[in-house]
Write a protein that holds these residues in place. Structure first.
Motif, mmCIF file in Angstrom:
data_model
loop_
_atom_site.group_PDB
_atom_site.id
_atom_site.type_symbol
_atom_site.label_atom_id
_atom_site.label_comp_id
_atom_site.label_asym_id
_atom_site.label_seq_id
_atom_site.Cartn_x
_atom_site.Cartn_y
_atom_site.Cartn_z
ATOM 1 N N ALA A 235 -23.200 -22.384 -7.437
ATOM 2 C CA ALA A 235 -23.012 -23.736 -7.983
ATOM 3 C C ALA A 235 -22.337 -24.600 -6.932
ATOM 4 C CB ALA A 235 -22.169 -23.683 -9.245
ATOM 5 N N LEU A 236 -22.815 -25.843 -6.864
ATOM 6 C CA LEU A 236 -22.304 -26.780 -5.858
ATOM 7 C C LEU A 236 -21.008 -27.417 -6.356
ATOM 8 C CD1 LEU A 236 -23.079 -28.155 -3.125
ATOM 9 C CD2 LEU A 236 -24.040 -30.003 -4.497
ATOM 10 N N VAL A 237 -19.978 -27.339 -5.554
ATOM 11 C CA VAL A 237 -18.691 -27.952 -5.889
ATOM 12 C C VAL A 237 -18.588 -29.306 -5.185
ATOM 13 C CG1 VAL A 237 -16.190 -27.660 -5.768
ATOM 14 C CG2 VAL A 237 -17.671 -25.657 -6.090
ATOM 15 N N ASP A 238 -18.919 -29.330 -3.929
ATOM 16 C CA ASP A 238 -18.876 -30.543 -3.102
ATOM 17 C C ASP A 238 -20.071 -30.541 -2.166
ATOM 18 O OD1 ASP A 238 -16.910 -32.449 -3.499
ATOM 19 O OD2 ASP A 238 -15.333 -31.095 -2.775
ATOM 20 N N VAL B 165 -27.660 -28.804 -9.037
ATOM 21 C CA VAL B 165 -26.369 -28.384 -8.494
ATOM 22 C C VAL B 165 -26.073 -26.934 -8.864
ATOM 23 C CG1 VAL B 165 -25.385 -30.701 -8.407
ATOM 24 C CG2 VAL B 165 -25.190 -29.369 -10.509
ATOM 25 N N TYR B 166 -27.065 -26.269 -9.445
ATOM 26 C CA TYR B 166 -26.877 -24.882 -9.879
ATOM 27 C C TYR B 166 -28.143 -24.108 -9.552
ATOM 28 C CZ TYR B 166 -27.015 -20.931 -13.093
ATOM 29 O OH TYR B 166 -27.144 -19.680 -13.612
ATOM 30 N N GLN C 298 -19.238 -35.359 -18.418
ATOM 31 C CA GLN C 298 -19.629 -34.353 -19.409
ATOM 32 C C GLN C 298 -19.589 -32.993 -18.745
ATOM 33 O OE1 GLN C 298 -22.799 -35.269 -22.229
ATOM 34 N NE2 GLN C 298 -23.315 -37.014 -20.923
ATOM 35 N N LEU C 299 -19.612 -31.972 -19.595
ATOM 36 C CA LEU C 299 -19.748 -30.621 -19.049
ATOM 37 C C LEU C 299 -21.214 -30.427 -18.683
ATOM 38 C CD1 LEU C 299 -17.524 -28.675 -21.597
ATOM 39 C CD2 LEU C 299 -16.904 -29.515 -19.318
ATOM 40 N N ILE C 300 -21.428 -29.851 -17.515
ATOM 41 C CA ILE C 300 -22.800 -29.757 -17.025
ATOM 42 C C ILE C 300 -23.134 -28.321 -16.643
ATOM 43 C CG2 ILE C 300 -22.816 -32.130 -16.144
ATOM 44 C CD1 ILE C 300 -22.469 -30.841 -13.309
ATOM 45 N N VAL C 301 -24.418 -28.070 -16.549
ATOM 46 C CA VAL C 301 -24.866 -26.799 -15.996
ATOM 47 C C VAL C 301 -24.490 -26.819 -14.518
ATOM 48 C CG1 VAL C 301 -26.846 -25.344 -15.467
ATOM 49 C CG2 VAL C 301 -26.755 -26.621 -17.627
ATOM 50 N N GLY C 302 -23.732 -25.794 -14.097
ATOM 51 C CA GLY C 302 -23.224 -25.791 -12.739
ATOM 52 C C GLY C 302 -21.716 -25.747 -12.773
ATOM 53 N N TYR C 303 -21.133 -26.218 -11.703
ATOM 54 C CA TYR C 303 -19.685 -26.134 -11.539
ATOM 55 C C TYR C 303 -18.983 -27.264 -12.276
ATOM 56 C CZ TYR C 303 -15.189 -26.120 -9.084
ATOM 57 O OH TYR C 303 -13.863 -26.093 -8.770
ATOM 58 N N ASN C 304 -17.960 -26.905 -13.070
ATOM 59 C CA ASN C 304 -17.158 -27.906 -13.771
ATOM 60 C C ASN C 304 -15.701 -27.709 -13.413
ATOM 61 O OD1 ASN C 304 -19.070 -29.184 -16.057
ATOM 62 N ND2 ASN C 304 -19.566 -27.031 -15.747
ATOM 63 N N GLN C 305 -15.111 -28.709 -12.808
ATOM 64 C CA GLN C 305 -13.681 -28.666 -12.511
ATOM 65 C C GLN C 305 -12.963 -29.185 -13.752
ATOM 66 O OE1 GLN C 305 -12.027 -27.554 -9.734
ATOM 67 N NE2 GLN C 305 -10.123 -27.999 -10.822
ATOM 68 N N ILE C 306 -12.172 -28.315 -14.377
ATOM 69 C CA ILE C 306 -11.618 -28.636 -15.694
ATOM 70 C C ILE C 306 -10.096 -28.667 -15.639
ATOM 71 C CG2 ILE C 306 -11.328 -27.707 -18.046
ATOM 72 C CD1 ILE C 306 -14.286 -26.766 -17.763
ATOM 73 N N TYR C 307 -9.522 -29.649 -16.316
ATOM 74 C CA TYR C 307 -8.069 -29.759 -16.452
ATOM 75 C C TYR C 307 -7.717 -29.669 -17.938
ATOM 76 C CZ TYR C 307 -8.031 -31.077 -11.602
ATOM 77 O OH TYR C 307 -8.178 -31.055 -10.249
ATOM 78 N N LEU C 308 -6.592 -29.012 -18.226
ATOM 79 C CA LEU C 308 -6.174 -28.820 -19.600
ATOM 80 C C LEU C 308 -4.765 -29.366 -19.763
ATOM 81 C CD1 LEU C 308 -7.407 -25.149 -19.742
ATOM 82 C CD2 LEU C 308 -8.464 -27.040 -20.986
#
Lengths: 673, 288
Positions: B179-182, B164-165, B58-68
């Protein structure tokens, strides 16, 4: 049986002087092997021996402790850690009939001597220095626990024993039985022992609590051994020991043990006179598996609840060939084993919604060893003999757990999962008989690999100095150059032996504080990482005397002293101060009585390792024993008092300064048929 | 195959460890390049279909790696397009509508992928009673320009043991967003830690902060704030994100305390953990 009887006669009368001229006729239990500077302690096995002197049903630990070479580190009333020549178990090799077994506890709560019982054993062979390297690299020496067996008999014989004991101090109850059947072609022995003890009580001291909390234990042990004669020259033997301890308290540690379980199995083939000049070829295959579960459930207050289970599994073999040629008595031993050690720490947070914390404290380490050991005892003339021993081995470690490797890589980013070492040893000893004297002088060189804890341990709390210890996989082999000297004198009713050995240890492995790294255990002072001192020296000296002025009277005196000092002003820990034991006994018509006094001076404590100086002490003991012979059976009743005056004391070998047991009245009843 | 073999002079011990690994999967060209991605939403316009994927469920508060992934009306994937986006939060505060955006990256074609475009968004709050998120798109495909927007759902994963944020008004009155990515799947040992660091200018503009240093101090609150070595302060890498190392001596719940230092080494946000101060005001929480 006859051999055993002879052994008893000799070693019983002269406390433990191994190298008397008489004993050369059978230098070791397993027939002809080269003369070795070793000491044999007869274990009070109610099924085999009649040791009037001893509390026959005492623990194996209490027997080992009688040796001048051995100290027992006590973390409670159970599972004492045997130290040989002032060195802890990493520096020695402890075997049962040549089998390598490795403890499964990261906190040394289960030395392998804790997985056997007196009823399993007949004796313990203690060897100093490099003579102990037959089954693997050592610095201090070795203890080989010799299995008890009735052996083949020309006339079929059925026998057995039943025994019961009670000790007042900790309400210890001891029950056991053994049965054995011997025939010309086969024999079978089985035994069972049960011990159950409450907390023990320390001696009297105003202001000090008597009861030592968390010092209870319960232990079940059963063993079987069977032999079958294939033909006049060959026999096979199978042995099994199963040992289970539950509810074991360790007052010297912050945790207890809910389970310590071992299964020790072996199959052995013996071939007498297999070839010309060879008189025995003995080959054994074995495996053992140990499960050890440390937990702190019984402790009312802990910083955090945790379990620390550990597992150790070992498979191994040896093949030993001994023989004689002209003036040479020689032995070659090829041995190998594979050990796997894993230990975990699981911590339970207060909030049940929070995940348990988990780490590997031993990262699933495999140790593979194979080695060849050679010994030759050359009789130069009737009075002079030269013993030469040499060995080489390959030692390979592999960290199998990925997560265990990653956790160590926090400290050692370039750590490779494997490490191979070559271990070697070379020693020589000259023995010279001069009338009633025997003089021996020896020297040796050898090395050892770091233990799993020293190499790969992760946050192992040492409560004595209160540091978390981290292993160091980059340690070099620890090397030792040792010199020893002994001189013994024996005439009809008097014997004496003086002995000294000196170890100059290079790259001595020891934990040193590493600043700037925070500890893991909440209460710890900091982190220590295993490092290597340039050098360390350990000196051991002892004097033993035995005198029987009249037939029924016997007096003995033993004195010993050790000294240990390392580079960088490091006072080595757990070093025994001057200690003595004096005893006088009288024996007539099956009645035996003994009064003994034992004590020590204050110790040279190592502050760096959390030791405080312990004052000098002396305690007195009394033992009474009576044998009754009823037809073909024998009934032995014993009564004794240890620490007669209920003296409160604690010495260098009491972990975390726990006090020793106060007055203890014991009774042993043994029935043999 | 790896093998270890050990033969002694005298022979009969030879023990072989064998471990095999088969990395010989043949990389077959597959038109579906969305393995291990989760389809979050499909946007349908007149001519095109835009699918939005995330590495998370799901989309979350914080970092979202998104592909389109863009598909035309005939079902063909569009390999070339210019895409712009902007997340927009609409809040109802005392009958007043209030709008703000959140930090996001540009959208670019994913390297070595035929059909995918990628970017990231750092959502600063969840969808809910307080307001809703819309995602606005401006696409140019060939000569065509299309704009559309649609609501998306953003959840908060924050709990006692997960965070994570974090954002903080710095000493210099700049609001910083981290925001935490890794690591998203932390392991015992030394992990790479990657963070995006933005500053907000008013409510609608977010800029990547350059040349800072972020100090890392992982602690285990359940173990009396035990910390582990193996940490390396985060510095900015070429793509603007910050990377360092974090050491976990065991699994469980860890709090990663952070201190922001500007280019001159001055602390602008966060505090050192001491015996009296159990945490920094900017931190992440991980449990594994």
């Amino acid at each position: 049986m006859r051999q055993l009887f002879l052994l008893i006669c000799i070693f019983f009368s002269v406390n433990f002087y191994a190298q008397t001229p008489d004993s050369l006729a059978f230098p070791s239990i397993d027939s002809i092997s080269p003369q070795e500077l070793n000491e044999i302690i007869i274990i009070g096995n109610p099924a085999a021996n009649t040791l009037k002197k001893d509390k026959a049903l005492g623990s194996l630990d209490s027997y080992l402790e009688k040796s001048n070479s051995v100290n027992m580190v006590k973390r409670g009333a159970y599972a004492w850690e045997p130290m040989i020549n002032g060195m802890s178990t990493e520096r020695s090799v402890i075997t049962i009939d040549g089998m390598r077994i490795f403890n499964a506890c990261t906190d040394k709560m289960d030395p392998i001597t804790s997985y056997v019982e007196n009823t399993n054993l007949s004796s313990a062979k203690i060897t100093d220095g490099q003579s102990g390297a037959e089954f693997g690299g050592t610095i201090a020496g070795s203890i080989d626990l010799i299995r008890k067996k009735s052996g083949f008999q020309i006339k079929p014989e059925f026998g057995g024993s039943a025994f019961a004991g009670f000790e007042s101090n900790n309400n210890q109850q001891i029950y056991g039985t053994s049965l054995n059947y011997s025939a010309p072609k086969y024999f079978i022995d089985v035994d069972f022992t049960f011990r159950d003890a409450d907390n023990y009580k320390a001696g009297h001291k105003s202001g000090e609590k008597k009861e030592v909390d968390f010092s209870q234990f319960r232990k079940y042990n059963t063993s079987a051994i069977a032999g079958f004669k294939l033909n006049a020259k060959q026999e096979i033997e199978a042995s099994l020991i199963y040992d289970k301890a539950t509810d074991v308290g360790y007052p010297g540690l912050p945790m207890d043990v809910s389970l310590a379980e071992a299964l020790i199995a072996s199959v052995q083939h013996r071939y007498k006179n297999p070839f010309k000049h060879f008189n025995l070829w003995e080959t054994k295959a074995y495996f053992n598996t140990i499960t050890h579960v440390m937990d702190d459930t019984p402790r009312p207050i802990v910083p955090i609840r945790m379990d620390m289970p550990g597992w150790s599994k070992t498979q191994g073999f040896y093949s030993k060939l001994s023989g004689r040629y002209n003036n040479h008595a020689f032995k070659a031993t090829l041995s190998g084993y594979r050990n796997n050690s894993i230990a975990e720490m699981i911590m339970y947070p207060e909030d049940p919604d929070e995940k348990d914390m988990y780490m590997l404290t031993w990262p699933d380490v495999n140790t593979l060893y194979s080695g060849l050991s050679l010994a030759d005892n050359i009789s130069l003339n009737a009075d002079l003999s030269l013993l030469i021993e040499a060995g080489i081995g390959i030692h390979h470690n592999k960290i199998r757990s990925k997560s265990g490797l990653s956790s160590l890589q926090i400290y050692y980013p370039d750590l490779s999962p494997t490490k191979t070492r070559i271990l070697k040893n070379l020693s020589t000893r000259l023995s010279y008989f001069q009338g009633n004297f025997l003089h021996e002088i020896g020297m040796g060189y050898g090395d050892r690999a770091p233990s799993v804890s020293e190499g790969y341990g992760f946050y192992l709390l040492n409560i004595n100095d209160n540091y978390d210890y981290i292993g160091n996989p980059n340690l070099k082999n620890e090397k030792s150059i040792n010199f020893d000297f002994s001189s013994s004198y024996e005439i009809q009713n008097f014997s004496a032996k003086i002995k000294a050995n000196y170890f100059y240890i290079l790259d001595y492995i020891i934990g040193k504080p590493r600043l700037g790294i925070p500890p893991m255990n909440i209460t710890a002072n900091g982190i220590k990482v295993y490092e290597q001192l340039n050098h360390a020296s350990i000196l051991n000296t002892s004097l033993g005397m035995n005198y029987s002025p009249f037939l029924d009277w016997n007096f003995s005196a033993d004195f010993s002293y050790r000294y240990g000092q390392g580079a960088k002003n490091t006072i080595l820990p757990l070093i025994q101060p001057f200690t003595y034991k004096l005893s006088g006994s009288f024996e007539k018509h099956g009645f035996f009585t003994e009064i003994s006094v034992e004590g020590s001076m204050k110790n040279r404590n190592s502050l760096e390792f959390g030791e405080i100086q312990k004052p000098a002490y002396a305690i007195a003991n009394i033992a009474l024993s009576k044998d009754f012979a009823i037809k073909n059976s024998q009934f032995i009743a014993k009564l004794g008092v240890q620490n007669l005056f209920d003296h409160y004391y604690s010495t260098f070998d009491d972990w975390f300064g726990i006090p020793k047991m106060g007055r203890n009245i014991y009774t042993n009843l043994i029935f043999k048929f | 195959m790896k093998s270890y073999k050990n033969n002694m002079l005298f022979l009969f011990l030879s023990i072989i460890f064998i471990s095999c690994s088969s990395d010989d999967d043949i990389n077959i060209y597959s038109i579906d390049e969305t393995d291990n991605l989760h389809l979050i939403k499909t946007f349908n316009t007149q001519d095109y279909t835009l699918e939005l994927f995330s590495t998370a469920e799901q989309l979350i508060v914080g970092y979202n790696q998104i592909y389109l992934r863009l598909t035309d009306e005939n079902g063909n994937y569009i390999e070339e397009a210019d895409m712009d986006w902007k997340p927009m939060m609409t809040m109802n505060m005392e009958n007043m509508e209030h709008h703000h955006s959140s930090p996001f990256s540009e959208i670019k074609k994913t390297k070595n992928k035929q059909t995918l475009f990628e970017g990231y968004i750092v959502f600063t709050m969840p969808s809910g009673e307080n307001g809703f998120w819309n995602l606005e798109f401006d696409l140019s495909v060939g000569q065509k320009n299309i704009s559309f927007e649609e609501e998306i759902n953003v959840i908060s994963t924050e709990s006692n043991y997960n965070k994570v944020y974090t954002s903080k008004m710095g000493e210099n009155n700049t609001n910083y967003i981290l925001a935490l990515v890794d690591p998203m799947n932390p392991e015992i040992g030394t992990n790479d830690i990657v963070v995006v660091l933005f500053e907000s200018i008013e409510d609608d503009t977010f800029l990547i902060v350059d040349d800072f240093q972020i100090k890392v101090d992982p602690r285990m609150p359940g173990m009396d704030n035990h910390s582990a070595p193996g940490n390396e302060d985060m510095t900015q890498r070429e793509d603007g994100l910050y990377q360092g190392k974090v050491g976990f001596s065991m699994s469980g719940y860890w709090k990663i305390n952070l201190i922001l230092e500007d280019e001159s080494g001055t602390v602008v946000a966060g505090e050192a953990v001491t015996e009296d101060n159990s945490e920094s005001s900017i931190h992440f929480k991980l449990e594994f």
